[in-house]
Structure formats: C-alpha cells, structure tokens
Design a protein around this motif. Structure first.
Motif, short mmCIF file in Angstrom:
data_model
loop_
_atom_site.label_atom_id
_atom_site.label_comp_id
_atom_site.label_asym_id
_atom_site.label_seq_id
_atom_site.Cartn_x
_atom_site.Cartn_y
_atom_site.Cartn_z
N ARG A 19 -39.29 15.02 -12.53
CA ARG A 19 -38.54 15.84 -11.59
C ARG A 19 -38.20 15.05 -10.33
O ARG A 19 -37.07 15.10 -9.84
CB ARG A 19 -39.39 17.06 -11.21
N LEU A 20 -39.18 14.30 -9.83
CA LEU A 20 -38.95 13.48 -8.64
C LEU A 20 -37.94 12.38 -8.91
O LEU A 20 -37.07 12.09 -8.08
CB LEU A 20 -40.27 12.88 -8.14
N ALA A 21 -38.02 11.76 -10.07
CA ALA A 21 -37.07 10.71 -10.42
C ALA A 21 -35.65 11.28 -10.50
O ALA A 21 -34.70 10.66 -10.03
CB ALA A 21 -37.46 10.07 -11.76
N ALA A 22 -35.51 12.47 -11.07
CA ALA A 22 -34.19 13.10 -11.16
C ALA A 22 -33.67 13.43 -9.76
O ALA A 22 -32.49 13.25 -9.47
CB ALA A 22 -34.27 14.36 -12.02
N LEU A 28 -29.43 9.66 -4.46
CA LEU A 28 -28.72 8.38 -4.38
C LEU A 28 -27.23 8.57 -4.67
O LEU A 28 -26.38 8.03 -3.97
CB LEU A 28 -29.33 7.38 -5.37
N THR A 29 -26.92 9.36 -5.68
CA THR A 29 -25.53 9.64 -6.01
C THR A 29 -24.82 10.32 -4.85
O THR A 29 -23.69 9.97 -4.50
CB THR A 29 -25.45 10.53 -7.27
N VAL A 35 -21.04 7.71 1.60
CA VAL A 35 -20.60 6.41 2.12
C VAL A 35 -19.15 6.16 1.74
O VAL A 35 -18.35 5.71 2.56
CB VAL A 35 -21.51 5.28 1.60
N ARG A 36 -18.79 6.49 0.49
CA ARG A 36 -17.40 6.30 0.06
C ARG A 36 -16.46 7.17 0.88
O ARG A 36 -15.38 6.74 1.28
CB ARG A 36 -17.26 6.64 -1.42
N ALA A 37 -16.86 8.41 1.13
CA ALA A 37 -16.01 9.32 1.91
C ALA A 37 -15.87 8.84 3.34
O ALA A 37 -14.79 8.91 3.92
CB ALA A 37 -16.60 10.73 1.88
#
Length: 54
Positions: A19-22, A28-29, A35-37
């Motif tokens: 769950r934490l990894a997800a 991150l996504t 950052v892109r925006a």
C-alpha cells in the motif's frame, strides 16, 4: 532462502508495504505532473511578459 518461504508475503506488514509503495508511486506521478505543468506555465509567462512575437 528456504523452500518454505512463500513467493508472495501475505502478512499484514506486507500488505502495508504494498500500500505504501503504491502511494509513493502515485505521489511521484502527481509531483512529476505538477513540475511539467509549472514548466509549461513558465514558458507561457515568458511569452506574456515579452509580448507576442511580431
């Protein structure tokens, strides 16, 4: 490793880790999209400050 080790952990700790990894991947996504925006917004601001090219 021993032969009695299951290929997949089924303990509550393992499900918590999954769950934490997800959640980390989703975070991150989301941060990369921010950052892109922001960089796209900066490019638009530069054009607005200098005016359109004629």
């Amino acid at each position: 490793m021993t032969d009695d080790t299951p290929s997949r952990k089924t303990t509550p700790e393992a499900t918590r880790e999954e769950r934490l990894a997800a959640a980390l991947r989703a975070n991150l996504t989301r941060r990369k999209a921010q950052v892109r925006a922001r960089s796209a917004g900066d490019q638009n601001n530069e054009t607005a400050e200098t005016g359109p090219e004629e």
